[in-house]
Design an enzyme around this catalytic site. Sequence first.
Site, PDB file in Angstrom:
ATOM      1  N   GLY A  48       0.733  -1.070  -0.050  1.00  9.05           N
ATOM      2  CA  GLY A  48      -0.052   0.095  -0.109  1.00  9.05           C
ATOM      3  C   GLY A  48       0.879   1.297  -0.129  1.00  9.05           C
ATOM      4  N   ASP A 106      -5.208   1.859  10.510  1.00  5.46           N
ATOM      5  CA  ASP A 106      -6.351   1.624  11.181  1.00  5.46           C
ATOM      6  C   ASP A 106      -6.259   1.242  12.663  1.00  5.46           C
ATOM      7  OD1 ASP A 106      -9.101   0.939  11.010  1.00  5.46           O
ATOM      8  OD2 ASP A 106      -9.038  -0.221   9.188  1.00  5.46           O
ATOM      9  N   PHE A 155     -13.890   3.327   4.538  1.00  4.01           N
ATOM     10  CA  PHE A 155     -13.083   2.575   3.734  1.00  4.01           C
ATOM     11  C   PHE A 155     -12.710   3.406   2.728  1.00  4.01           C
ATOM     12  CE2 PHE A 155     -12.072  -0.585   0.448  1.00  4.01           C
ATOM     13  CZ  PHE A 155     -11.105  -1.374   1.155  1.00  4.01           C
ATOM     14  N   ASP A 162      -6.103  -0.171  -1.716  1.00  4.96           N
ATOM     15  CA  ASP A 162      -6.588  -1.091  -2.900  1.00  4.96           C
ATOM     16  C   ASP A 162      -8.134  -1.743  -1.964  1.00  4.96           C
ATOM     17  OD1 ASP A 162      -5.388  -2.975  -1.078  1.00  4.96           O
ATOM     18  OD2 ASP A 162      -6.457  -4.531  -2.278  1.00  4.96           O
ATOM     19  N   ARG A 168      -5.469   0.765  -6.648  1.00  6.91           N
ATOM     20  CA  ARG A 168      -4.032   1.300  -6.261  1.00  6.91           C
ATOM     21  C   ARG A 168      -3.535   2.479  -7.115  1.00  6.91           C
ATOM     22  NH1 ARG A 168      -2.292  -1.786  -2.178  1.00  6.91           N
ATOM     23  NH2 ARG A 168      -2.656  -4.144  -2.315  1.00  6.91           N
TER      24      ARG A 168
HETATM   25  P1  IMP Z   1      -4.496  -2.271  10.617  1.00  8.94           P
HETATM   26  O1  IMP Z   1      -3.908  -3.401  11.127  1.00  8.94           O
HETATM   27  O2  IMP Z   1      -6.120  -2.434  11.159  1.00  8.94           O
HETATM   28  O3  IMP Z   1      -4.071  -0.957  11.315  1.00  8.94           O
HETATM   29  O4  IMP Z   1      -4.935  -2.057   9.196  1.00  8.94           O
HETATM   30  C1  IMP Z   1      -3.905  -1.746   8.166  1.00  8.94           C
HETATM   31  C2  IMP Z   1      -4.020  -2.400   7.001  1.00  8.94           C
HETATM   32  O5  IMP Z   1      -5.103  -2.647   6.581  1.00  8.94           O
HETATM   33  C3  IMP Z   1      -3.613  -1.323   5.939  1.00  8.94           C
HETATM   34  O6  IMP Z   1      -2.093  -1.674   5.699  1.00  8.94           O
HETATM   35  C4  IMP Z   1      -4.207  -1.552   4.686  1.00  8.94           C
HETATM   36  O7  IMP Z   1      -3.459  -2.678   3.890  1.00  8.94           O
HETATM   37  C5  IMP Z   1      -5.831  -2.183   5.271  1.00  8.94           C
HETATM   38  N1  IMP Z   1      -6.735  -1.044   5.446  1.00  8.94           N
HETATM   39  C6  IMP Z   1      -7.069  -0.505   6.498  1.00  8.94           C
HETATM   40  N2  IMP Z   1      -7.964   0.332   5.895  1.00  8.94           N
HETATM   41  C7  IMP Z   1      -8.085   0.522   4.773  1.00  8.94           C
HETATM   42  C8  IMP Z   1      -9.070   1.274   4.065  1.00  8.94           C
HETATM   43  O8  IMP Z   1      -9.497   2.132   4.302  1.00  8.94           O
HETATM   44  N3  IMP Z   1      -8.681   0.982   2.558  1.00  8.94           N
HETATM   45  C9  IMP Z   1      -7.763   0.154   2.219  1.00  8.94           C
HETATM   46  N4  IMP Z   1      -6.914  -0.754   2.947  1.00  8.94           N
HETATM   47  C10 IMP Z   1      -7.274  -0.575   4.341  1.00  8.94           C
HETATM   48 MG    MG Z   2      -0.792  -1.705   4.159  1.00  3.06          MG
END
Ligand code: IMP
Ligand code: MG
Length: 177
Positions: A48, A106, A155, A162, A168
């Site tokens: 990403g 996130d 989202f 993506d 992307r």
């Molecule tokens: P976390 O581990 O919950 O912080 O999520 C991180 C990963 O989830 C990121 O590196 C993204 O790959 C994916 N992600 C989280 N939110 C989104 C979003 O809104 N769109 C796309 N990918 C997301």
């Molecule tokens: Mg990521």
Amino acid sequence: MNKVKIHDKTFEISIHHDKILERVKAIAAQMNKDLKDKDVIFLGILNGSFMFASDLFKYITVPAPISFLKLASYEGTFSSGKVKRLIGINEDIADKTVIIIEDIVDSGLTLEQIIKQLRGYDPADIKVATLLYKPEAYTKDFDIDYVGFSIPPDFIIGYGLDYDGLGRNLPHIYKVE
Ligand code: IMP
Ligand code: MG
């Protein structure tokens, strides 16, 4: 393109590319001040962050290498649940200031796994830069040193992010309708 359809969802423009670039340049300027005289390595987290890392690094003026890491989909378990293994660390990061470049934070679970594994290589310091941050979803307490945009827990796609593999390439950031 104000709206795009990817798979089953429609997305509308949320942050224009010009505004993204403006923030990216501001973050780079801050980093150039903060990281002067430090032994720095930038580590982009694939997939990403590729677009953010690429634009950001163009405006970095402190001499520093950049490399890219990836979390392998499955490796083992911790008491806290599934753990993904960080792969691609070919550089010696011991005693260096590591700058993690992420697309989005996130829940913070991914960031936690990255930081815990990087600590095993004895860096002098670990700093985190993320283009996007969802404060309402964040459950961890690692400091996030550089944030492009704090956003609601919608989202989003585009500029490297993506939805099921697609989106992307979009230059702007879009949120789901
Ligand atoms: P976390 O581990 O919950 O912080 O999520 C991180 C990963 O989830 C990121 O590196 C993204 O790959 C994916 N992600 C989280 N939110 C989104 C979003 O809104 N769109 C796309 N990918 C997301
Ligand atoms: Mg990521």
